[in-house]
Structures are given as structure tokens and as C-alpha cells.
Design a protein around this motif. Sequence first.
Motif, PDB file in Angstrom:
ATOM      1  N   LEU A  98       0.831  -1.204   0.000  1.00 36.30           N
ATOM      2  CA  LEU A  98       0.000   0.000   0.000  1.00 36.30           C
ATOM      3  C   LEU A  98       0.866   1.254   0.000  1.00 36.30           C
ATOM      4  O   LEU A  98       0.586   2.217  -0.740  1.00 36.30           O
ATOM      5  N   GLY A  99       1.913   1.260   0.821  1.00 36.68           N
ATOM      6  CA  GLY A  99       2.802   2.414   0.881  1.00 36.68           C
ATOM      7  C   GLY A  99       3.524   2.654  -0.433  1.00 36.68           C
ATOM      8  O   GLY A  99       3.613   3.788  -0.919  1.00 36.68           O
ATOM      9  N   LYS A 100       4.022   1.583  -1.039  1.00 38.03           N
ATOM     10  CA  LYS A 100       4.709   1.715  -2.328  1.00 38.03           C
ATOM     11  C   LYS A 100       3.750   2.218  -3.396  1.00 38.03           C
ATOM     12  O   LYS A 100       4.108   3.069  -4.220  1.00 38.03           O
ATOM     13  N   ASN A 101       2.520   1.713  -3.367  1.00 36.00           N
ATOM     14  CA  ASN A 101       1.518   2.172  -4.333  1.00 36.00           C
ATOM     15  C   ASN A 101       1.157   3.634  -4.115  1.00 36.00           C
ATOM     16  O   ASN A 101       0.912   4.375  -5.068  1.00 36.00           O
ATOM     17  N   MET A 102       1.127   4.042  -2.844  1.00 40.50           N
ATOM     18  CA  MET A 102       0.822   5.437  -2.504  1.00 40.50           C
ATOM     19  C   MET A 102       1.822   6.385  -3.164  1.00 40.50           C
ATOM     20  O   MET A 102       1.434   7.378  -3.794  1.00 40.50           O
ATOM     21  N   TYR A 103       3.102   6.066  -3.040  1.00 39.65           N
ATOM     22  CA  TYR A 103       4.137   6.901  -3.652  1.00 39.65           C
ATOM     23  C   TYR A 103       4.071   6.832  -5.181  1.00 39.65           C
ATOM     24  O   TYR A 103       4.275   7.840  -5.868  1.00 39.65           O
ATOM     25  N   ALA A 104       3.778   5.660  -5.703  1.00 37.28           N
ATOM     26  CA  ALA A 104       3.693   5.499  -7.159  1.00 37.28           C
ATOM     27  C   ALA A 104       2.535   6.310  -7.733  1.00 37.28           C
ATOM     28  O   ALA A 104       2.682   6.985  -8.759  1.00 37.28           O
ATOM     29  N   ILE A 105       1.385   6.264  -7.059  1.00 41.73           N
ATOM     30  CA  ILE A 105       0.215   7.024  -7.515  1.00 41.73           C
ATOM     31  C   ILE A 105       0.507   8.520  -7.480  1.00 41.73           C
ATOM     32  O   ILE A 105       0.174   9.259  -8.412  1.00 41.73           O
ATOM     33  N   GLY A 106       1.141   8.970  -6.414  1.00 35.51           N
ATOM     34  CA  GLY A 106       1.456  10.388  -6.291  1.00 35.51           C
ATOM     35  C   GLY A 106       2.506  10.845  -7.284  1.00 35.51           C
ATOM     36  O   GLY A 106       2.432  11.959  -7.808  1.00 35.51           O
ATOM     37  N   GLY A 107       3.476   9.981  -7.547  1.00 34.91           N
ATOM     38  CA  GLY A 107       4.543  10.347  -8.474  1.00 34.91           C
ATOM     39  C   GLY A 107       4.075  10.456  -9.910  1.00 34.91           C
ATOM     40  O   GLY A 107       4.436  11.382 -10.634  1.00 34.91           O
ATOM     41  N   ASN A 108       3.257   9.500 -10.341  1.00 43.23           N
ATOM     42  CA  ASN A 108       2.754   9.502 -11.721  1.00 43.23           C
ATOM     43  C   ASN A 108       1.545   8.579 -11.804  1.00 43.23           C
ATOM     44  O   ASN A 108       1.697   7.370 -11.990  1.00 43.23           O
ATOM     45  N   PRO A 109       0.332   9.115 -11.656  1.00 39.15           N
ATOM     46  CA  PRO A 109      -0.875   8.281 -11.648  1.00 39.15           C
ATOM     47  C   PRO A 109      -1.043   7.448 -12.914  1.00 39.15           C
ATOM     48  O   PRO A 109      -1.456   6.288 -12.839  1.00 39.15           O
ATOM     49  N   GLU A 110      -0.718   8.030 -14.065  1.00 39.70           N
ATOM     50  CA  GLU A 110      -0.875   7.305 -15.331  1.00 39.70           C
ATOM     51  C   GLU A 110       0.065   6.104 -15.391  1.00 39.70           C
ATOM     52  O   GLU A 110      -0.351   4.994 -15.762  1.00 39.70           O
TER      53      GLU A 110
END
Length: 346
Positions: free
Chosen positions: A216-228
Motif C-alpha cells: 500500500l505504501g509503495k503504491n501510494m508513492y507510485a500514484i502520487g509520483g505519476n498516476p498514469e
Amino acid sequence: MLALNSDKTKKSTKKDMLQWIMNNAIYFILIALLLIIIAISPDFLSVINLRNILSQASTRIIIALGVGGLIITQGTDLSAGRLVGLAAVVSASLLQAPDYAYRMYPNLPELPLFVPIILVAIITGLFGLINGFIVSKLNVTPFIATLGTMVIAYGVTSIYFDRPPYGAQPIGGLDPRFMNFAQGNIMIGNFMIPYLVIYATIITIIMWVIWNKTRLGKNMYAIGGNPEAAAVSGINITKNLLILYTIAGVLYGFAGVLEAGRVGSATNNTGFMYELDAIAAVVVGGVSFSGGIGTVGGVVTGVIIFQLINYGLAFIGVNPYLQYIIKGLIIVTAVAIDTRKYIKKK
């Protein structure tokens, strides 16, 4: 040639130094404010004040950790303060002393502490889930989505608070068990540590694990960095945002319970403007509105710094309305510096 290279090196070093100063200008401003407070009142630096600051910062840390995770996903949450108020009012109404003359529920038996805590966590967690649904499924911007739920939460709290037979009066006369839960202390060596600090520390550790050691944490940063890019890589953005907003709601609920116990009462205005304090502290702590950047340690540091300023301004008797102006300037400055850093990177 050597002289030319030397001049270029000096210019580059000077430019880097100016860049570093600009990127950290908010810290210099806050340190200057703190020094002014200390110069006006040296008594500010006392063990009692430090303990009070840490106690007040503890509930703010819990709120900020909820808001911070959402800002990392390029979101925000304006409903945080009103959900804290809702949790405070509900928990206080269920945890009044049995012999208190103005109990909201005169015939309610004495409840175990964990029952109201779980109940308000469910209520505020549902509000968080609704926020997540509006943002992720209805594609409403987080600012507007949480602005709407902020108003709804305040309305719900006010209706609940302004109930017969006693109407809109502060919910006090809290159960001594509840008061001790929030206001108690534990001696560690020669130091008296408030329970609130312990609760905040436990929540901080849990959130650190979530942010740094879970999918979840890794996905959180990934979504914030570049949602697409996150969506293309197979990350279920909707699911992750629903979970993150729900976790934030639960954190607001627990913070609201602690805030009611810390103050000793609750009204429908409990939690007013807490979301702005949280957002300011989070940005001061290095969480970027551009998304994908931020740490738990930074959030905690930002809250403590901001709370030092808040407490200090009140301690030296600064007009409360002027305090709002100063807070607003800090928020604008912090966000402006964050935006500048983001543009520079691009």
C-alpha cells in the motif's frame, strides 16, 4: 583557462548555495519566529511548556499522518478537522461520568473505553471511505470532494450536539477513566511522559511501517509520483485511494477521541481549522503537493515545529486573529517554496 574554470566553479557554488537557501527558506523563517518568541519571553523554554507542546502536538501528529498520506497521492483532505470534531462530540457524549447531572444519555450504562473509540473510528472511517469514493470513482478533485464532506460532517456534528434536553452546551463531566486515558502520564526515569505522546508514537510507528514496508505504501508513492504510469503498471488506483482515505478517517476519529479527553469537553467547534494546521505542518515537513514525496519523520518534525510556533505565539500573548494571519502566511510560503522546487525539477 584555469581562471575561467575557477570563476565558473565559484558561480556554480554560489548558485547552489542560493538555491539551497531558497529551498529551505521556510525553516529559516520559522526558526526566526521561534527566536523572537524566546527573546520576548525566555520562560518559554521550560519543561512544563515542552510537555504541553508535545501533548498538543500528539493529536496533531495523528491527524497530519492521515492528511500527509493523501497529499502524497496528490490529494488533500479539508474534512479532517470537522471529522475530529464529530469524533470528539460522539465519544464525549458516550463517556460522561455516571453521576454527572447533565448527561446526554442519562440511562446509558458505563461503557468500556474501547467501545466509543471503535464506534467513532467506524463513523469517521466511513466518511473517509466516502471521500475516497468521490475522489477515485466520481473523479471529483480532492479539494472539492473533501470540502463537501467537511460541511456535511459539521452539519451532522451540530445536529447531534444540539440535542434536547440540554441543547448546544459543551459536553463535559467526562468519565475519570476517559480523562486519565487522555491526560495521564507515565514516569520514565525522572521524566514524566504524557500518554498522548505514547499514543502518537505508536501511531507514528504503525504509519511508518505502512508507508515504507507495505505494498500500500509503495503504491501510494507510485500514484502520487505519476498516476498514469501507476495505472499502466497494474496498480489499482481506486482500491488504494479508498484504503488510504479510510485509514485517514480512522486516524481523525482516534485523534478526536484524544482531543476530547485532553481538553475535558467537546463542542461542535472542536477541531475547527485543524485541517489547515495539519496541511501546513505536513508541507513544512517536506511532503510535496506535487505528489510522491514525503516521509513520516518529516511529517512529525513539521507538526512539532508548527506547534512550537502556535504555542509560542499564544504564550507571548499575540492576538488570536493575528495568529491566523501568521499561520496563513506560513502556509502560503511553504506551498510557494514547494511549488518552486517542483518547477525547478521539471
